[in-house]
Scaffold this motif. Structure first.
Motif, short mmCIF file in Angstrom:
data_model
loop_
_atom_site.label_atom_id
_atom_site.label_comp_id
_atom_site.label_asym_id
_atom_site.label_seq_id
_atom_site.Cartn_x
_atom_site.Cartn_y
_atom_site.Cartn_z
N PRO A 388 83.46 39.06 -11.30
CA PRO A 388 82.00 38.98 -11.34
C PRO A 388 81.42 38.80 -9.94
N VAL A 389 80.17 39.15 -9.78
CA VAL A 389 79.48 38.93 -8.52
C VAL A 389 79.31 37.42 -8.33
N LEU A 390 79.71 36.91 -7.17
CA LEU A 390 79.67 35.48 -6.93
C LEU A 390 78.36 35.08 -6.26
N ALA A 391 77.75 34.03 -6.77
CA ALA A 391 76.54 33.48 -6.14
C ALA A 391 76.99 32.45 -5.12
N VAL A 392 76.95 32.81 -3.85
CA VAL A 392 77.50 31.95 -2.80
C VAL A 392 76.40 31.56 -1.82
N ASP A 393 76.36 30.28 -1.50
CA ASP A 393 75.46 29.78 -0.46
C ASP A 393 75.99 30.28 0.89
N SER A 397 76.65 27.23 8.61
CA SER A 397 77.17 25.99 9.18
C SER A 397 77.35 24.87 8.15
N ARG A 398 77.27 25.19 6.88
CA ARG A 398 77.42 24.13 5.88
C ARG A 398 78.89 23.74 5.72
N ARG A 399 79.12 22.64 4.97
CA ARG A 399 80.48 22.18 4.67
C ARG A 399 81.14 23.20 3.73
N LEU A 400 82.30 23.68 4.13
CA LEU A 400 82.98 24.70 3.35
C LEU A 400 83.92 24.06 2.33
N ARG A 401 84.02 24.73 1.19
CA ARG A 401 84.89 24.26 0.11
C ARG A 401 86.16 25.12 0.12
N VAL A 402 87.28 24.48 0.44
CA VAL A 402 88.56 25.18 0.57
C VAL A 402 89.48 24.75 -0.58
N GLY A 403 90.05 25.73 -1.28
CA GLY A 403 90.96 25.44 -2.38
C GLY A 403 92.36 25.93 -2.07
N TYR A 404 93.35 25.07 -2.32
CA TYR A 404 94.75 25.43 -2.12
C TYR A 404 95.44 25.52 -3.48
N VAL A 405 96.06 26.66 -3.76
CA VAL A 405 96.74 26.90 -5.03
C VAL A 405 98.25 26.91 -4.79
N ALA A 498 86.92 33.68 -5.53
CA ALA A 498 86.32 33.14 -4.31
C ALA A 498 85.99 34.29 -3.37
N PRO A 499 84.97 34.12 -2.55
CA PRO A 499 84.58 35.22 -1.65
C PRO A 499 85.61 35.54 -0.58
N ILE A 500 86.36 34.52 -0.14
CA ILE A 500 87.39 34.74 0.88
C ILE A 500 88.71 34.24 0.31
N GLN A 501 89.76 35.08 0.36
CA GLN A 501 91.06 34.70 -0.19
C GLN A 501 92.15 34.94 0.84
N VAL A 502 93.03 33.93 0.95
CA VAL A 502 94.00 33.88 2.03
C VAL A 502 95.38 33.53 1.46
N THR A 503 96.43 34.11 2.03
CA THR A 503 97.79 33.70 1.66
C THR A 503 98.47 33.11 2.89
N VAL A 759 79.89 35.98 6.22
CA VAL A 759 78.43 35.79 6.16
C VAL A 759 77.73 36.92 6.89
N THR A 760 78.25 37.29 8.06
CA THR A 760 77.64 38.37 8.84
C THR A 760 77.67 39.68 8.05
N GLU A 761 78.81 39.97 7.43
CA GLU A 761 78.93 41.20 6.64
C GLU A 761 77.99 41.20 5.45
N MET A 762 77.83 40.04 4.79
CA MET A 762 76.93 39.96 3.64
C MET A 762 75.48 40.14 4.07
#
Length: 766
Positions: A388-393, A397-405, A498-503, A759-762
């Motif tokens: 789905p299209v994500l509604a992202v703030d 410079s805001r506090r970023l929410r990082v998730g580790y799986v 999530a908008p950005i995904q990393v391995t 953010v720049t790309e969006m």
């Protein structure tokens, strides 16, 4: 009235009074007087059946039918005796003759259904059960057995109707509630299934089947407290029925899920003692033994499972795991491929296959990359619709929410590298979420939890539900720590929650996923221009090391160089056996031949069995290395004892093409220099990264010949080796390999760069 008839009548009177043995004596006396007395043969047979003497009963039923053939009830009763003895084919013949004589014979229709069901002919069984309940609508047993046959054929709604009819006719039927639970379980309605099993047990507290079934339902449902309750019901079932093989099997699975593998092994072994040809028990026992390092025994049981059921995809996967951990990589790959061919949606086997490809000597990086992209084509592409299209703030410079799986928030090699990051994150700048995909928790888990702002248990939670949780948590950067290792959740990432995904960290190669944006590495493990074409992700190279090691707080002190006391150099490698391929053995044998009187110690979990140790000794013997030059060790009783083993090692040898990671860091921390062969991919360049960050590039070889030369040269200079041993721990402690604050800052800066770019790309409509 003849004397035979009079005695026969007395026998009937005695039988009516329950005096069966006396009745039998009278029937025999009657037959002694009149051997051709059909009714005496019939009633004697019926009396013998009451005493369980079915073999004798059959002889008299058959004699009665010779004398008086058209007796439907005698055919039915003879068939019942045959069925008890397991002679289903003959029983079916007698039931059919009974029905030819008396087509509306309710009991014969029902009993024929039982015999046909026992032979696996459920279609015909159902037809006869249905005829029985049509003729006798209130026939409880007929409805009950018809329901069970319909359930066995997957006709669940029809089965429910018949079980509910049983309960109307006989509300106290615990068996009907148990069967309704079975249907609801098959429909995955676990709450309803549990309710029916509980009602069955309220009516019949000592109903072993219902205890087993309720245990299985609770173990599958896994709500709060369910696993503990499941175990109670399994144990109650076994107390009621000590030879209940299925319950031992189910309890073994429960214990395995809870991490009690020794307990699981004992239950699976008991299952097989009771039911030697239980394919699933062989397969699951093999899987448990494999995790415990008993890879030889594991392979035996998995192979037995495949003899019993050649097309069992799970058994092929489990057999492949056992082969892989013995170093038989090519054989393992063949079985992973077979598992996938048998079960195309077997995602775990697909990841296991990709993992094994990294271990093959001479593997082609392009072919391995294509295999990873094939995974994405099969597994990721069908999930594109679930993004789905994500509604992202997009505030930069805001506090970023990082998730580790990860599945490795526990005593695991990954934790040695993850804890330094989690304990040094800037929580003012980053809000940390940990998604744990493992049932087992330990002291390491408790320690790691303290470093997270939020902790989520996702083990056994469906991928779509996990993805929705991540979206609800509004994660900005989602980090995979598993890749294609065990218990990965890559199909959560395929849904792009999530908008950005990393391995990062857990797997030394690409995931293959288009939805994975970045892979964290460094310029030593992935030099610019060398490996980009082998990745679906964009490589993000940290300025120093791609990982940071946390040395054990209770590590023993570094010992004096053992070669001074022993008079010879001992090489060592504590890497898993899958990495020690025949090619690696051949090169290590060359090193031993180049260094006179040198020894080699191999140690890992999968070397605990004497038979596997002997296989390794024989392999080196064929390469010209005498057994007394080779020490082969299994696991130690504690981490401290494990580290103390380095007191006997002078030089570490890193395997290839899949390097060590934790093992190399341990060796270096214990003062043991490690010789590394640089490869063409990340898996073969982890040692390059570690030694480069220490400033010991002279221990890194660019060819097999140089690898042998470096090992022999270092071994020849004991003074230099002693100096290295004395300074290595200090060198490691002062290096980027253990500088956790700096590593955390480097990785956080990479996260900020990713965020800024996104953010720049969006904002520009990208």
């Amino acid at each position: 009235m003849s004397e035979a008839t009079r005695i026969f009548a007395l026998g009937n009177a005695l039988a009516a009074q329950g005096r069966i043995e006396e009745a039998i004596a009278h029937y025999r006396r009657a037959l002694g007087l009149n051997p051709g007395f059909p009714d005496a043969h019939t009633n004697l047979a019926n009396a013998l059946r009451v005493l369980g003497s079915n073999e004798q009963a059959i002889a008299h039923f058959e004699r009665a039918l010779e004398l008086k053939p058209n007796q439907a009830s005698v055919h039915n009763n003879c068939a019942n005796a045959l069925r008890v003895l397991g002679r289903q084919d003959k029983a079916i013949g007698h039931y059919e003759r009974a029905l030819a004589i008396q087509p509306d014979y309710v009991e014969a229709h029902h009993n024929l259904g039982l015999a046909l069901a026992a032979c696996g002919d459920l279609g015909r069984a159902i037809a006869h059960y249905q005829r029985a309940v049509t003729l006798a609508p209130d026939f409880v047993e007929g409805h009950y057995n018809l329901g069970n046959a319909l359930w066995a054929q997957g006709q669940n709604e029809q089965a429910i109707a018949h079980f509910e009819r049983v309960l109307v006719l006989r509300p106290s039927s615990g068996q009907a509630h148990n069967s309704l639970g079975n249907v609801r379980w098959a429909q995955r309605h676990f709450n309803e299934a549990a309710s029916h099993y509980e009602r069955a047990l309220a009516l019949m507290p000592e109903y072993a089947d219902a205890h087993n079934n309720l245990g299985l339902t609770l173990a599958t449902r896994r709500s709060e407290g369910d696993l503990d309750r499941a175990r109670v019901h399994y144990e109650r079932a076994l107390a009621l029925r000590p030879e209940f093989a299925q319950t031992y099997y189910n309890l073994g699975n429960l214990l395995s899920d809870q991490g009690n593998l020794e307990g699981a092994v004992a239950k699976f072994e008991k299952t097989l003692e009771l039911k030697p040809d239980y394919a699933d028990a062989h397969s699951n026992l093999g899987a448990a033994l494999c995790v415990l390092g008993m890879v030889g025994q594991s392979a035996i049981h998995c192979e037995r499972a495949l003899v019993l059921r050649p097309d069992d995809a799970l058994a092929h996967n489990n057999f492949a795991q056992a082969l892989w951990l013995q170093g038989s990589n090519e054989q393992a790959i063949a079985h992973y491929q077979r598992a996938m061919a048998l079960q195309p949606d077997y995602v775990e086997a697909h990841s296991n296959l990709l993992m094994a490809l990294n271990y093959l000597s001479g593997n082609d990086p392009v072919a391995v990359y294509k295999a990873h992209r094939d995974y994405a084509a099969k597994r990721e592409s069908p999930l594109a619709a679930f993004r789905p299209v994500l509604a992202v703030d997009r505030s930069p410079s805001r506090r970023l929410r990082v998730g580790y799986v990860s599945a490795d928030y526990r005593q695991h090699s990954v934790a040695f590298f993850l804890e330094p990051l989690l304990s040094n994150h800037d929580h003012d700048r980053f809000e940390i979420f940990c998604y744990s995909n493992h049932q087992q928790e330990d002291e390491v888990t408790k320690r790691l939890r303290r470093h997270a702002d939020h902790w989520r248990h996702i083990a056994r939670v469906p991928d779509d539900v996990v993805a929705e949780q991540i979206r609800t948590d509004r994660i900005d950067i989602l980090v995979d720590l598993s890749g294609h290792t065990a218990h990965n959740r890559l199909l959560v990432f395929a849904r792009r929650p999530a908008p950005i995904q990393v391995t990062w960290l857990g797997y030394p190669n690409t995931t293959g996923l288009s939805a994975m944006d970045y892979r964290i590495t460094d310029s030593f493990a992935d030099p610019v221009g060398m490996t980009e074409d082998f990745h679906s992700e964009t490589l993000i190279r940290l300025p120093e090391s791609f990982s940071c090691y946390q040395p054990p707080a209770d590590a023993p002190e570094v010992s004096r160089l053992p070669a001074f006391e022993k008079g010879y150099v001992r090489f060592g490698s504590f890497n898993n056996l899958a990495k020690i391929t025949p090619e690696v053995m051949e090169v290590w044998a060359r090193i031993l031949k180049a260094v006179p009187d040198s020894r080699l110690t191999l140690k890992n979990l999968n070397l605990r069995e004497p038979a596997i140790q002997e296989n390794v000794r024989n392999a080196f013997f064929r390469l010209g290395i005498a057994p007394d030059r080779l020490e082969v060790l299994g696991p130690d009783k504690s981490a401290t004892v494990h580290l103390e083993r380095y007191a006997s090692i002078d030089i570490g040898l890193d395997p290839f093409p899949y390097n060590g990671a934790t093992t190399t860091c341990e060796a270096l921390w214990m003062g043991v220099p490690v010789v590394v062969l640089a490869g063409r991919t990340h898996a073969g360049r982890v040692g390059v990264s570690q030694l480069s960050n220490l400033g010991y590039v002279d221990l890194v070889a660019q060819s097999v010949e140089e690898y042998v030369t470096i090992a022999s040269t270092v071994a020849a200079d004991l003074e230099r080796l002693s100096t290295l041993r004395a300074v290595l721990r200090k060198r490691v402690a002062a290096s980027p390999l253990t500088n956790a604050p700096r590593f955390a800052q480097n990785l956080e800066q990479a996260y900020l760069s990713m965020w800024k770019k996104w953010v720049t790309e969006m904002q520009s409509g990208g």
